[in-house]
Design an enzyme around this catalytic site. Structure first.
Site, PDB file in Angstrom:
ATOM      1  N   ASN A   1       0.858  -1.181   0.000  1.00  0.00           N
ATOM      2  CA  ASN A   1       0.000   0.000   0.000  1.00  0.00           C
ATOM      3  C   ASN A   1       0.898   1.238   0.000  1.00  0.00           C
ATOM      4  O   ASN A   1       1.497   1.562   1.020  1.00  0.00           O
ATOM      5  CB  ASN A   1      -0.905  -0.021   1.241  1.00  0.00           C
ATOM      6  CG  ASN A   1      -1.757   1.232   1.366  1.00  0.00           C
ATOM      7  OD1 ASN A   1      -1.892   2.015   0.428  1.00  0.00           O
ATOM      8  ND2 ASN A   1      -2.340   1.420   2.549  1.00  0.00           N
ATOM      9  N   TRP A   2       0.963   1.910  -1.143  1.00  0.00           N
ATOM     10  CA  TRP A   2       1.863   3.062  -1.266  1.00  0.00           C
ATOM     11  C   TRP A   2       1.336   4.304  -0.556  1.00  0.00           C
ATOM     12  O   TRP A   2       2.083   5.265  -0.366  1.00  0.00           O
ATOM     13  CB  TRP A   2       2.094   3.390  -2.743  1.00  0.00           C
ATOM     14  CG  TRP A   2       2.822   2.339  -3.516  1.00  0.00           C
ATOM     15  CD1 TRP A   2       3.261   1.124  -3.072  1.00  0.00           C
ATOM     16  CD2 TRP A   2       3.204   2.404  -4.900  1.00  0.00           C
ATOM     17  NE1 TRP A   2       3.880   0.428  -4.080  1.00  0.00           N
ATOM     18  CE2 TRP A   2       3.865   1.202  -5.218  1.00  0.00           C
ATOM     19  CE3 TRP A   2       3.034   3.366  -5.900  1.00  0.00           C
ATOM     20  CZ2 TRP A   2       4.365   0.929  -6.491  1.00  0.00           C
ATOM     21  CZ3 TRP A   2       3.527   3.092  -7.173  1.00  0.00           C
ATOM     22  CH2 TRP A   2       4.192   1.895  -7.463  1.00  0.00           C
ATOM     23  N   LYS A   3       0.052   4.297  -0.203  1.00  0.00           N
ATOM     24  CA  LYS A   3      -0.580   5.452   0.444  1.00  0.00           C
ATOM     25  C   LYS A   3      -0.364   6.731  -0.394  1.00  0.00           C
ATOM     26  O   LYS A   3      -0.286   6.646  -1.620  1.00  0.00           O
ATOM     27  CB  LYS A   3      -0.078   5.603   1.886  1.00  0.00           C
ATOM     28  CG  LYS A   3      -0.279   4.324   2.706  1.00  0.00           C
ATOM     29  CD  LYS A   3      -0.053   4.529   4.180  1.00  0.00           C
ATOM     30  CE  LYS A   3      -0.258   3.223   4.919  1.00  0.00           C
ATOM     31  NZ  LYS A   3      -0.168   3.393   6.381  1.00  0.00           N
TER      32      LYS A   3
ATOM     33  N   HIS B   1      -9.489   0.893   5.191  1.00  0.00           N
ATOM     34  CA  HIS B   1      -8.219   1.103   5.880  1.00  0.00           C
ATOM     35  C   HIS B   1      -8.447   2.029   7.070  1.00  0.00           C
ATOM     36  O   HIS B   1      -9.284   2.932   7.016  1.00  0.00           O
ATOM     37  CB  HIS B   1      -7.185   1.707   4.918  1.00  0.00           C
ATOM     38  CG  HIS B   1      -5.796   1.708   5.472  1.00  0.00           C
ATOM     39  ND1 HIS B   1      -5.356   2.660   6.367  1.00  0.00           N
ATOM     40  CD2 HIS B   1      -4.748   0.866   5.259  1.00  0.00           C
ATOM     41  CE1 HIS B   1      -4.098   2.401   6.680  1.00  0.00           C
ATOM     42  NE2 HIS B   1      -3.711   1.321   6.027  1.00  0.00           N
TER      43      HIS B   1
ATOM     44  N   GLU C   1      -6.996   4.503   8.142  1.00  0.00           N
ATOM     45  CA  GLU C   1      -6.853   5.928   7.837  1.00  0.00           C
ATOM     46  C   GLU C   1      -8.125   6.473   7.184  1.00  0.00           C
ATOM     47  O   GLU C   1      -8.485   7.632   7.402  1.00  0.00           O
ATOM     48  CB  GLU C   1      -5.619   6.139   6.945  1.00  0.00           C
ATOM     49  CG  GLU C   1      -4.328   5.878   7.707  1.00  0.00           C
ATOM     50  CD  GLU C   1      -3.144   5.523   6.818  1.00  0.00           C
ATOM     51  OE1 GLU C   1      -2.075   5.231   7.374  1.00  0.00           O
ATOM     52  OE2 GLU C   1      -3.295   5.510   5.581  1.00  0.00           O
TER      53      GLU C   1
ATOM     54  N   GLU D   1      -5.158  -4.934  10.771  1.00  0.00           N
ATOM     55  CA  GLU D   1      -4.152  -3.903  10.967  1.00  0.00           C
ATOM     56  C   GLU D   1      -4.403  -3.184  12.294  1.00  0.00           C
ATOM     57  O   GLU D   1      -5.257  -2.298  12.359  1.00  0.00           O
ATOM     58  CB  GLU D   1      -4.196  -2.873   9.839  1.00  0.00           C
ATOM     59  CG  GLU D   1      -3.787  -3.411   8.498  1.00  0.00           C
ATOM     60  CD  GLU D   1      -3.352  -2.289   7.566  1.00  0.00           C
ATOM     61  OE1 GLU D   1      -2.260  -2.381   6.996  1.00  0.00           O
ATOM     62  OE2 GLU D   1      -4.108  -1.315   7.424  1.00  0.00           O
TER      63      GLU D   1
ATOM     64  N   GLY E   1       2.663   2.424  10.904  1.00  0.00           N
ATOM     65  CA  GLY E   1       3.568   3.553  10.750  1.00  0.00           C
ATOM     66  C   GLY E   1       4.222   4.015  12.041  1.00  0.00           C
ATOM     67  O   GLY E   1       4.868   5.062  12.076  1.00  0.00           O
TER      68      GLY E   1
ATOM     69  N   SER F   1       3.653  -2.247  10.371  1.00  0.00           N
ATOM     70  CA  SER F   1       5.108  -2.231  10.526  1.00  0.00           C
ATOM     71  C   SER F   1       5.751  -3.589  10.224  1.00  0.00           C
ATOM     72  O   SER F   1       6.649  -4.042  10.932  1.00  0.00           O
ATOM     73  CB  SER F   1       5.493  -1.751  11.925  1.00  0.00           C
ATOM     74  OG  SER F   1       5.025  -0.434  12.153  1.00  0.00           O
TER      75      SER F   1
ATOM     76  N   GLY G   1       2.953  -1.311   4.311  1.00  0.00           N
ATOM     77  CA  GLY G   1       2.961   0.129   4.102  1.00  0.00           C
ATOM     78  C   GLY G   1       4.331   0.625   3.701  1.00  0.00           C
ATOM     79  O   GLY G   1       4.767   0.468   2.558  1.00  0.00           O
ATOM     80  N   GLY G   2       5.036   1.228   4.645  1.00  0.00           N
ATOM     81  CA  GLY G   2       6.320   1.877   4.353  1.00  0.00           C
ATOM     82  C   GLY G   2       7.321   1.006   3.626  1.00  0.00           C
ATOM     83  O   GLY G   2       8.010   1.466   2.710  1.00  0.00           O
TER      84      GLY G   2
END
Length: 251
Positions: free
Chosen positions: A11-13, A99, A101, A170, A176, A214, A235-236
């Site tokens: 997921n590049w967000k 998600h 967010e 999640e 993050g 993470s 994610g990251g």
């Protein structure tokens, strides 16, 4: 244990540019994840505006593409929305819905998330339905109540189509933050979700359950070794070709 094929989704967000995306995709293609294909599926979810370019760049590779969200609406006067039909027409296979967010920053309800999952399925997309609790909810012992409520809306809305989704757990406190649920903590929630799905529909016992929060190359193998963890929503680490490739191989 589901017996489901492993799945690793990046997921590049709200990240990326044409040049950065090209470099990242070049690195992923060079890593040749096709060797993992018999055991694990791999996908990346870029921002909407890059979907067509990413689909084109990955054409013929072992990496599928998904969107980071999708509208519950089919068409009409819904400025700024992107429909499932549009996403599918561009060549995407998956759509992340719910998600944390989106739930937190955009006030998305459990029912809206379920409606988005239904819209995705109706146009040939596989919805990746996210569930998860906050730190306060975990510390007050509400984890199962929260994720159970989030999942129940999907169960009630999808009915016989439940077995066609992917579910991603999640924990909000691990996204993050550098904090990761221990493999045992993650497995406990995944086992609860598996039991809920199985009770709702026998076929849903094989729904892939992903862990997100993470995930890194150095913890992926231990997480993915748990009996009810079928892969990850990354994610990251998905923004670094070497790290994402290592995580995909761990699956």
């Amino acid at each position: 244990m589901s017996g489901a094929k492993k799945l690793v989704v990046g997921n590049w967000k709200l990240q990326g540019s044409r040049s950065a995306n090209a470099e990242l995709l070049q690195g992923l293609l060079a890593a040749d994840l096709s060797a993992s294909a018999p055991r694990a599926d791999v996908a990346v979810c870029p921002p909407f505006v890059y979907l067509a370019e990413v689909v084109s760049a990955l054409q013929g590779s072992a990496i599928a593409v998904g969107s980071q969200d999708v509208s519950a609406q089919g068409q009409g006067a819904f400025t700024g929305e992107v429909s499932a039909a549009m996403v599918r027409e561009l060549g995407a296979r998956y759509a992340i819905v719910g998600h944390s967010e989106r739930r937190s920053y955009h006030g998305e309800s459990d029912q809206l998330v379920a409606d988005k999952a239904k819209a995705a399925l109706s146009h040939g997309l596989v919805p990746i339905v996210c569930v998860g609790e906050t730190l306060a909810e975990r510390e007050s012992g509400e984890t199962e109540a929260v994720v159970g409520r989030q999942l129940q809306a999907v169960i009630d809305t999808l009915g016989a189509d439940l077995a066609r989704v992917v579910v991603a757990y999640e924990p909000v406190w691990a996204i993050g933050t550098g904090k990761t649920a221990s493999p045992e903590q993650a497995q406990a929630v995944h086992a609860f979700l598996r039991a809920r799905l199985t009770a709702a529909q026998a076929d849903a016992a094989r729904v892939p359950l992903l862990y997100g929060g993470s995930v890194k190359p150095d913890n992926a193998a231990e997480l993915f070794a748990q009996s009810d963890i079928d892969g990850g929503l990354i994610g990251g680490a998905s923004l670094k070709a070497a790290d994402f490739a290592a995580i995909a191989r761990a699956a």
